[in-house]
Design a protein around this motif. Structure first.
Motif, PDB file in Angstrom:
ATOM      1  N   ASP A 106       0.824  -1.214   0.000  1.00 16.34           N
ATOM      2  CA  ASP A 106       0.000   0.000   0.000  1.00 16.34           C
ATOM      3  C   ASP A 106       0.855   1.260   0.000  1.00 16.34           C
ATOM      4  OD1 ASP A 106      -2.344  -1.482  -0.026  1.00 16.34           O
ATOM      5  OD2 ASP A 106      -2.440  -1.610   2.147  1.00 16.34           O
ATOM      6  N   MET A 107       1.966   1.249   0.717  1.00 11.58           N
ATOM      7  CA  MET A 107       2.876   2.401   0.690  1.00 11.58           C
ATOM      8  C   MET A 107       3.469   2.573  -0.703  1.00 11.58           C
ATOM      9  SD  MET A 107       3.299   4.249   3.433  1.00 11.58           S
ATOM     10  CE  MET A 107       2.973   4.192   5.219  1.00 11.58           C
ATOM     11  N   GLN A 108       3.875   1.483  -1.322  1.00  9.12           N
ATOM     12  CA  GLN A 108       4.421   1.546  -2.674  1.00  9.12           C
ATOM     13  C   GLN A 108       3.401   2.119  -3.653  1.00  9.12           C
ATOM     14  OE1 GLN A 108       4.653  -2.124  -4.926  1.00  9.12           O
ATOM     15  NE2 GLN A 108       6.708  -1.612  -5.661  1.00  9.12           N
ATOM     16  N   ALA A 109       2.145   1.681  -3.529  1.00  6.31           N
ATOM     17  CA  ALA A 109       1.092   2.166  -4.430  1.00  6.31           C
ATOM     18  C   ALA A 109       0.884   3.665  -4.286  1.00  6.31           C
ATOM     19  CB  ALA A 109      -0.211   1.416  -4.145  1.00  6.31           C
ATOM     20  N   GLN A 110       0.897   4.177  -3.055  1.00  7.23           N
ATOM     21  CA  GLN A 110       0.713   5.610  -2.842  1.00  7.23           C
ATOM     22  C   GLN A 110       1.886   6.412  -3.397  1.00  7.23           C
ATOM     23  OE1 GLN A 110      -1.871   7.500  -1.564  1.00  7.23           O
ATOM     24  NE2 GLN A 110      -2.996   5.586  -1.811  1.00  7.23           N
ATOM     25  N   LEU A 163      17.980  10.488   9.763  1.00 10.10           N
ATOM     26  CA  LEU A 163      16.534  10.616   9.776  1.00 10.10           C
ATOM     27  C   LEU A 163      16.142  11.989   9.235  1.00 10.10           C
ATOM     28  CD1 LEU A 163      13.740   9.528  10.662  1.00 10.10           C
ATOM     29  CD2 LEU A 163      14.167  10.582  12.899  1.00 10.10           C
ATOM     30  N   LYS A 164      15.293  12.003   8.209  1.00 11.29           N
ATOM     31  CA  LYS A 164      14.858  13.259   7.596  1.00 11.29           C
ATOM     32  C   LYS A 164      13.441  13.649   7.998  1.00 11.29           C
ATOM     33  CE  LYS A 164      18.623  14.080   5.310  1.00 11.29           C
ATOM     34  NZ  LYS A 164      19.448  15.262   5.665  1.00 11.29           N
ATOM     35  N   TRP A 165      12.637  12.641   8.323  1.00 15.47           N
ATOM     36  CA  TRP A 165      11.227  12.947   8.616  1.00 15.47           C
ATOM     37  C   TRP A 165      10.635  11.793   9.403  1.00 15.47           C
ATOM     38  CZ3 TRP A 165       6.562  10.601   7.157  1.00 15.47           C
ATOM     39  CH2 TRP A 165       5.404  11.382   7.293  1.00 15.47           C
ATOM     40  N   SER A 166       9.734  12.110  10.332  1.00 16.83           N
ATOM     41  CA  SER A 166       9.107  11.077  11.152  1.00 16.83           C
ATOM     42  C   SER A 166       7.647  11.445  11.416  1.00 16.83           C
ATOM     43  CB  SER A 166       9.850  10.917  12.482  1.00 16.83           C
ATOM     44  OG  SER A 166       9.250   9.924  13.284  1.00 16.83           O
ATOM     45  N   ALA A 167       6.791  10.432  11.454  1.00 17.41           N
ATOM     46  CA  ALA A 167       5.374  10.648  11.752  1.00 17.41           C
ATOM     47  C   ALA A 167       4.895   9.574  12.714  1.00 17.41           C
ATOM     48  CB  ALA A 167       4.546  10.627  10.473  1.00 17.41           C
ATOM     49  N   GLN A 168       4.098   9.986  13.682  1.00 15.07           N
ATOM     50  CA  GLN A 168       3.483   9.047  14.615  1.00 15.07           C
ATOM     51  C   GLN A 168       1.990   8.975  14.305  1.00 15.07           C
ATOM     52  OE1 GLN A 168       5.637  11.676  15.883  1.00 15.07           O
ATOM     53  NE2 GLN A 168       7.182  10.127  15.416  1.00 15.07           N
ATOM     54  N   SER A 169       1.460   7.759  14.303  1.00 11.72           N
ATOM     55  CA  SER A 169       0.064   7.539  13.953  1.00 11.72           C
ATOM     56  C   SER A 169      -0.606   6.644  14.982  1.00 11.72           C
ATOM     57  CB  SER A 169      -0.046   6.881  12.567  1.00 11.72           C
ATOM     58  OG  SER A 169       0.673   7.608  11.596  1.00 11.72           O
ATOM     59  N   ALA A 170      -1.916   6.758  15.061  1.00 14.76           N
ATOM     60  CA  ALA A 170      -2.713   5.910  15.939  1.00 14.76           C
ATOM     61  C   ALA A 170      -3.860   5.327  15.134  1.00 14.76           C
ATOM     62  CB  ALA A 170      -3.252   6.706  17.124  1.00 14.76           C
ATOM     63  N   SER A 171      -4.070   4.024  15.286  1.00  9.95           N
ATOM     64  CA  SER A 171      -5.162   3.342  14.603  1.00  9.95           C
ATOM     65  C   SER A 171      -6.064   2.717  15.661  1.00  9.95           C
ATOM     66  CB  SER A 171      -4.611   2.268  13.658  1.00  9.95           C
ATOM     67  OG  SER A 171      -5.647   1.685  12.893  1.00  9.95           O
ATOM     68  N   ARG A 215      -6.122  -4.453   5.990  1.00  6.37           N
ATOM     69  CA  ARG A 215      -6.012  -3.796   4.693  1.00  6.37           C
ATOM     70  C   ARG A 215      -6.553  -2.368   4.743  1.00  6.37           C
ATOM     71  NH1 ARG A 215      -5.137  -5.013  -0.712  1.00  6.37           N
ATOM     72  NH2 ARG A 215      -4.438  -3.032  -1.547  1.00  6.37           N
ATOM     73  N   LYS A 216      -7.703  -2.193   5.398  1.00  8.89           N
ATOM     74  CA  LYS A 216      -8.288  -0.851   5.475  1.00  8.89           C
ATOM     75  C   LYS A 216      -7.379   0.090   6.246  1.00  8.89           C
ATOM     76  CE  LYS A 216     -12.552   1.569   6.633  1.00  8.89           C
ATOM     77  NZ  LYS A 216     -13.946   1.432   7.134  1.00  8.89           N
ATOM     78  N   ALA A 217      -6.833  -0.385   7.362  1.00  9.43           N
ATOM     79  CA  ALA A 217      -5.937   0.450   8.153  1.00  9.43           C
ATOM     80  C   ALA A 217      -4.663   0.762   7.392  1.00  9.43           C
ATOM     81  CB  ALA A 217      -5.600  -0.251   9.474  1.00  9.43           C
ATOM     82  N   SER A 218      -4.151  -0.222   6.642  1.00 12.68           N
ATOM     83  CA  SER A 218      -2.921  -0.037   5.882  1.00 12.68           C
ATOM     84  C   SER A 218      -3.100   0.982   4.763  1.00 12.68           C
ATOM     85  CB  SER A 218      -2.459  -1.386   5.306  1.00 12.68           C
ATOM     86  OG  SER A 218      -1.332  -1.224   4.477  1.00 12.68           O
ATOM     87  N   VAL A 219      -4.217   0.887   4.051  1.00 10.57           N
ATOM     88  CA  VAL A 219      -4.487   1.838   2.959  1.00 10.57           C
ATOM     89  C   VAL A 219      -4.594   3.260   3.504  1.00 10.57           C
ATOM     90  CG1 VAL A 219      -6.214   2.568   1.265  1.00 10.57           C
ATOM     91  CG2 VAL A 219      -5.573   0.160   1.423  1.00 10.57           C
ATOM     92  N   THR A 220      -5.331   3.418   4.601  1.00 10.95           N
ATOM     93  CA  THR A 220      -5.486   4.751   5.200  1.00 10.95           C
ATOM     94  C   THR A 220      -4.158   5.296   5.684  1.00 10.95           C
ATOM     95  OG1 THR A 220      -7.723   4.149   5.913  1.00 10.95           O
ATOM     96  CG2 THR A 220      -6.724   6.086   6.935  1.00 10.95           C
ATOM     97  N   LEU A 221      -3.359   4.440   6.329  1.00 11.22           N
ATOM     98  CA  LEU A 221      -2.052   4.866   6.815  1.00 11.22           C
ATOM     99  C   LEU A 221      -1.158   5.318   5.662  1.00 11.22           C
ATOM    100  CD1 LEU A 221       0.023   5.115   9.130  1.00 11.22           C
ATOM    101  CD2 LEU A 221       0.694   2.751   8.643  1.00 11.22           C
ATOM    102  N   ALA A 222      -1.185   4.571   4.562  1.00 13.23           N
ATOM    103  CA  ALA A 222      -0.366   4.926   3.396  1.00 13.23           C
ATOM    104  C   ALA A 222      -0.802   6.256   2.795  1.00 13.23           C
ATOM    105  CB  ALA A 222      -0.444   3.816   2.347  1.00 13.23           C
ATOM    106  N   GLU A 223      -2.103   6.452   2.669  1.00 11.34           N
ATOM    107  CA  GLU A 223      -2.619   7.710   2.111  1.00 11.34           C
ATOM    108  C   GLU A 223      -2.218   8.895   2.975  1.00 11.34           C
ATOM    109  OE1 GLU A 223      -6.795   7.035   1.898  1.00 11.34           O
ATOM    110  OE2 GLU A 223      -6.701   5.923   0.009  1.00 11.34           O
ATOM    111  N   LEU A 224      -2.406   8.754   4.298  1.00  7.51           N
ATOM    112  CA  LEU A 224      -2.081   9.849   5.205  1.00  7.51           C
ATOM    113  C   LEU A 224      -0.583  10.134   5.221  1.00  7.51           C
ATOM    114  CD1 LEU A 224      -4.364   8.926   8.248  1.00  7.51           C
ATOM    115  CD2 LEU A 224      -4.735  10.765   6.607  1.00  7.51           C
ATOM    116  N   THR A 225       0.233   9.069   5.245  1.00 10.88           N
ATOM    117  CA  THR A 225       1.684   9.235   5.353  1.00 10.88           C
ATOM    118  C   THR A 225       2.270   9.903   4.119  1.00 10.88           C
ATOM    119  OG1 THR A 225       1.860   7.288   6.784  1.00 10.88           O
ATOM    120  CG2 THR A 225       3.864   8.026   5.672  1.00 10.88           C
ATOM    121  N   VAL A 226       1.960   9.370   2.949  1.00 16.72           N
ATOM    122  CA  VAL A 226       2.525   9.923   1.715  1.00 16.72           C
ATOM    123  C   VAL A 226       1.971  11.322   1.463  1.00 16.72           C
ATOM    124  CG1 VAL A 226       2.776   9.586  -0.770  1.00 16.72           C
ATOM    125  CG2 VAL A 226       2.898   7.621   0.765  1.00 16.72           C
ATOM    126  N   GLY A 227       0.706  11.539   1.809  1.00 12.42           N
ATOM    127  CA  GLY A 227       0.137  12.873   1.657  1.00 12.42           C
ATOM    128  C   GLY A 227       0.838  13.899   2.526  1.00 12.42           C
TER     129      GLY A 227
END
Length: 223
Positions: A71-75, A187-195, A202-214
């Motif tokens: 999912d990260m690769q796709a984004q 390290l150039k960039w870091s993000a912390q997320s909560a699910s 799959r749903k959590a992974s897709v959302t995480l990828a969209e939010l992260t790459v965005g």
């Protein structure tokens, strides 16, 4: 007259229960189950945007690793960035314990001229147990008209299935996504997320990828 007043009170009580249930469903549906809680960007990054990124999910769970990296690769690819999955270059084996050796990863990304590594890791997990009350409680009432005859009792109560209270577990997963420069390994960039209790991996992974790459694009790390 007393019976009529009791009926009105019961109708209002049942209506209030239904209204509360509907509001809970609406609010639960609107609340995002996965969200970024914080980000950090290296002030010495120099504004570099990366075009070729290797995605590495830090987990021994093969299914989770495959899903998150895909999912990260796709984004990334949707933004014209060449992304690769570590699981393709270092597939898991029966004899392997843990992930691929860090030196192997660095040698591979440098050999294929990737300029950044994006890691995804599960930092912590919390479980909260809460009690969900049922819709109806037992209250013996003998003055209602439908108690006097089988037809009235059966017709009134049969559509109302007894809904007892129960305990449910809500899980919250805390994740961290880091972007490292291949050349300097910094390290150039870091993000912390909560699910929160995701309905599926799959749903959590897709959302995480969209939010992260965005957010990476917003912070100037990718196009």
């Amino acid at each position: 007259m007393m019976e009529l007043g009791v009926r009105k009170t019961t109708w209002k009580y049942n209506f209030l229960l239904v209204l509360i249930l509907l509001l809970t469903m609406v609010l639960s549906g609107c609340a995002p189950s996965t969200q970024i809680t914080g980000t950090w960007k290296n002030p010495e990054g120099g504004g570099q945007a990366y075009d070729k990124i290797m995605v590495v999910a830090l987990t021994d769970n093969v299914r989770a690793r495959q899903t998150v990296e895909t999912d990260m690769q796709a984004q990334l690819q949707q933004r014209g960035i060449q992304g690769a999955k570590s699981i393709d270059m270092f597939p898991p084996t029966m004899s392997q314990k843990g992930g691929p050796d860090v030196n192997q990863i660095l040698d591979k990304v440098r050999e294929q001229q990737y300029d950044a590594i994006l890691t995804v890791a599960l930092l912590d997990e919390e479980t909260e147990t809460r009690y969900v009350p049922g819709s109806y409680g037992y209250a013996p009432i003998t003055r209602f008209g439908w108690y006097g005859r089988f037809r009235g009792y059966y017709t009134y109560w049969y559509p109302t299935i007894y809904d007892p209270g129960y305990y449910t577990e809500q899980k919250t997963y805390f994740l961290e996504t880091n972007l490292y420069d291949v050349g300097t390994e910094q390290l150039k960039w870091s993000a912390q997320s909560a699910s929160h209790s995701p309905s599926s991996l799959r749903k959590a992974s897709v959302t995480l990828a969209e939010l992260t790459v965005g957010r990476m694009a917003q912070d100037g790390l990718v196009r």
